[in-house]
Design an enzyme around this catalytic site. Structure first.
Site, PDB file in Angstrom:
ATOM      1  N   CYS A  24       8.059  28.695  12.592  1.00  0.00           N
ATOM      2  CA  CYS A  24       8.209  29.239  11.235  1.00  0.00           C
ATOM      3  C   CYS A  24       9.632  29.742  11.001  1.00  0.00           C
ATOM      4  O   CYS A  24      10.563  28.949  10.962  1.00  0.00           O
ATOM      5  CB  CYS A  24       7.156  30.316  10.964  1.00  0.00           C
ATOM      6  SG  CYS A  24       6.986  30.672   9.194  1.00  0.00           S
ATOM      7  N   HIS A  26       2.225  27.286  11.746  1.00  0.00           N
ATOM      8  CA  HIS A  26       1.870  28.209  12.832  1.00  0.00           C
ATOM      9  C   HIS A  26       0.850  27.569  13.767  1.00  0.00           C
ATOM     10  O   HIS A  26      -0.348  27.636  13.491  1.00  0.00           O
ATOM     11  CB  HIS A  26       1.303  29.502  12.250  1.00  0.00           C
ATOM     12  CG  HIS A  26       2.333  30.315  11.553  1.00  0.00           C
ATOM     13  ND1 HIS A  26       3.158  31.192  12.214  1.00  0.00           N
ATOM     14  CD2 HIS A  26       2.712  30.358  10.257  1.00  0.00           C
ATOM     15  CE1 HIS A  26       3.994  31.753  11.365  1.00  0.00           C
ATOM     16  NE2 HIS A  26       3.746  31.258  10.163  1.00  0.00           N
ATOM     17  N   GLU A  80      -0.181  28.661  16.464  1.00  0.00           N
ATOM     18  CA  GLU A  80      -1.014  29.733  17.041  1.00  0.00           C
ATOM     19  C   GLU A  80      -2.141  30.156  16.111  1.00  0.00           C
ATOM     20  O   GLU A  80      -3.034  30.889  16.501  1.00  0.00           O
ATOM     21  CB  GLU A  80      -0.132  30.935  17.419  1.00  0.00           C
ATOM     22  CG  GLU A  80       0.353  31.811  16.266  1.00  0.00           C
ATOM     23  CD  GLU A  80       1.540  31.249  15.485  1.00  0.00           C
ATOM     24  OE1 GLU A  80       1.923  30.085  15.713  1.00  0.00           O
ATOM     25  OE2 GLU A  80       2.066  31.988  14.624  1.00  0.00           O
TER      26      GLU A  80
END
Lengths: 196, 253
Positions: A76, A177, A179
Site C-alpha cells: 500500500c 492489502h 494481509e
C-alpha cells in the site's frame, strides 16, 4: 528472520498477524543492522506520504531501504513510497520505481477512497504463482501508481487502469492489502515468504 | 471491477454475541470469534462488531476480542459502539481493528471526525448515520441518535456531506424506519445519500430476502450492504446470496 520496518504508519499489526497465521515470526524494527541482516524485509503502510517520508529520512531509513538486496515486499503506502514522487503532500519518495503517484481525479462521480475488493489481472510477478487472473484483493487508497514498465498486475477502477503491483529485481510491491485479502492474499504472502 | 460488499454485523455484549444466534455448525455460537471465522470462511467481505456492552469495565473484553479476531481472521473488520474519544480509537486500532465507527459522539461534537481523520487516516473512520423519515427536512430524512429515540435536528444528507468533508472515509447508513422490519432496505434514502456524496455508503436495516440486496445495490446505489439476523438465523446463506447477485449481473467477490 523477517524484518517488518517500523515507522509511523498503521496496519503493521495486521501484517504481523498475517505472518503469524502462516507460521512465520517477524520482528518490528527500525534498526539498520537488523533490517540489513534480515532474510526478507516487509515495508507495510497505511498513512500519509509526506509524514511517512519525513520519518524515514529522519531515522536514516531511506538510504537503507534503497540499498537492500534481499527479497522486499512493499504494501500500500509502502509501494507508493518506493516511487519517485507522490502528489500526496507533493512528496519526494525513494525512487526505486520512476513513477509519480497520482491522486484519483475528483468529481467524476466515483467514490474515493477506492475501497473494497477488486480484481487484479495481467499477473507477472512470481509471487503470484498460486493466484489466478481475476482474483479479488482488498484495496483502500486515494492515490494510485499509473501503469508502467514495472507494473506486475493491473487493477481497473471505473474505467481507469492503474498498477495493482510493481516489480523490479528484489522489490515486490503491492497496492492492495494481502494481509486483509483472505486466501488470495495469503497465497502470495506464502510465495514471498517461501522465496519463490 | 470493484465488488459490492456483503457485511454481516455481530452485536457483542461482554465479549459474547447476542441476538439469539442459532448456529448448529458451531460448537459455541455465542463466541464472537467462532461466528466471525465462520462468516469469513463463507465469503463475507468485511465484518462489523457492534459493542453493546453497558459498562466501561466490561468494554475491556471488547479489546481482547478485537485482538483475537485480528489474529485469526484475514478480512477487514470495523468496531463500533461506545467509541467516543481518540483514546478509544487508538485502543481499537492498536489491537488490530481496521476501522472504527462513530455515531452519537460525532453528532455531539462534529470536529471529532476531523481529529480522528487527521490522526488515524480517513480510511479507518466510518460515520454511522441513523436516519429516520421526516418530511420537515430538505432530504426527507433526519439524522437521529440513541437508537432512534433522540432527533438530532440535522438533515441526514447535509450531515453525510459534512462528515465526508470533515474526513469520514465511509458512511454506514441505517434506516431507523426499516431496521428490524425485514421489509427490504431503505432504497430511496440510500440512493439520496449515496448519489450525493463521494465516499462509499454501506446500506443497513431491513434486509429480509436476497432480492433486497439486489435492489439496494441496483436502485439504491449502495457500495456495500450490512445485515445481521438474516445471516445469524440462516435465512440467507452468504455463498447463495453471492451466486444470486452474480447471476443478476452485480459484481461480487
Amino acid at each position: 528472520m523477517i524484518a517488518v520496518i517500523k515507522y509511523n504508519a498503521g496496519n503493521v499489526l495486521s501484517v504481523m498477524n498475517a505472518l503469524g497465521r502462516l507460521g512465520y515470526e517477524s520482528v518490528l524494527t527500525d534498526d539498520e543492522r537488523v533490517i540489513r541482516n534480515a532474510d526478507k524485509v516487509i515495508f507495510p503502510g497505511v498513512g500519509e506520504a509526506s509524514s511517512a517520508m519525513a520519518y524515514l529520512n529522519e531515522h536514516g531509513l531511506s538510504s537503507v531501504i534503497k540499498s537492500l538486496e534481499q527479497p522486499f515486499l512493499g504494501i500500500c503506502l509502502g509501494m507508493q513510497l518506493m516511487c519517485a514522487s507522490s502528489e500526496e503532500g507533493n512528496t519526494e519518495c525513494l525512487g526505486i520505481f520512476p513513477d509519480r503517484v497520482q491522486q484519483f481525479p475528483k468529481g467524476r462521480g466515483w467514490k474515493i477512497p477506492h475501497m473494497g475488493w477488486n480484481t487484479i489481472n495481467k499477473l507477472s510477478d512470481s509471487i503470484f504463482r498460486d493466484n489466478r487472473e481475476g482474483d479479488y484483493l482488498y484495496f483502500v487508497h486515494s492515490f494510485y501508481v499509473p501503469l508502467s514498465e514495472y507494473t506486475s498486475s493491473v487493477c481497473e477502477y471505473d474505467g481507469l487502469e492503474f498498477s495493482a503491483s510493481l516489480k523490479k529485481g528484489n522489490f515486490h510491491c503491492l497496492q492492495f492489502h494481502p494481509e486483509k485479502s483472505g486466501d488470495a492474499g495469503e497465497k502470495m504472502l506464502r510465495c514471498f515468504l517461501e522465496g519463490v | 471491477m470493484l465488488a459490492k460488499r456483503i457485511i454481516p454485523c455481530l452485536d457483542v455484549k461482554d465479549g459474547r454475541t447476542v441476538k439469539g444466534v442459532n448456529f448448529v455448525q458451531l460448537r459455541d455460537a455465542g463466541s464472537a470469534l467462532s461466528l466471525a471465522s465462520f462468516y469469513s470462511s463463507q465469503g463475507a467481505d468485511e465484518l462489523v462488531f457492534l459493542d453493546i456492552t453497558a459498562t466501561v469495565e466490561n468494554r475491556k473484553t471488547m479489546v481482547s476480542l478485537v485482538r483475537d479476531v485480528a489474529r485469526n481472521i484475514s478480512i477487514p473488520f470495523t468496531v463500533g459502539g461506545g467509541i467516543r474519544t481518540e483514546e478509544d480509537v487508538e485502543r481499537m486500532l492498536s489491537s488490530g481493528a481496521d476501522k472504527i465507527s462513530i455515531n452519537s459522539s460525532a453528532i455531539r461534537e462534529h470536529s471529532l471526525i476531523d481529529r480522528l481523520a487527521s490522526r488515524f487516516g480517513s480510511q479507518c473512520v466510518v460515520l454511522a448515520l441513523d436516519a429516520k423519515s421526516n418530511p420537515a427536512f430538505p432530504s426527507g430524512y433526519e439524522a437521529v441518535i440513541d437508537g432512534g429515540r433522540t432527533p438530532s435536528g440535522l438533515d441526514a444528507l447535509e450531515w453525510a456531506r459534512e462528515a465526508a468533508l470533515r474526513g469520514a472515509g465511509e458512511i454506514l447508513l441505517t434506516s431507523m424506519d426499516k431496521d428490524g422490519t425485514k421489509d427490504g432496505f431503505a432504497v430511496d434514502l440510500t440512493r439520496i445519500i449515496s448519489s450525493n456524496i463521494d465516499i462509499p455508503v454501506i446500506a443497513s436495516g431491513g434486509a429480509g430476502k436476497m432480492e433486497d440486496f439486489r435492489t439496494v445495490f441496483e436502485d439504491g446505489m449502495a457500495d456495500a450492504a450490512l445485515a445481521a439476523s438474516v445471516f445469524h438465523f440462516h435465512e440467507i446463506d452468504i455463498p447463495e446470496l453471492k451466486d444470486y447477485l452474480r447471476q443478476s449481473g452485480i459484481p461480487v467477490r
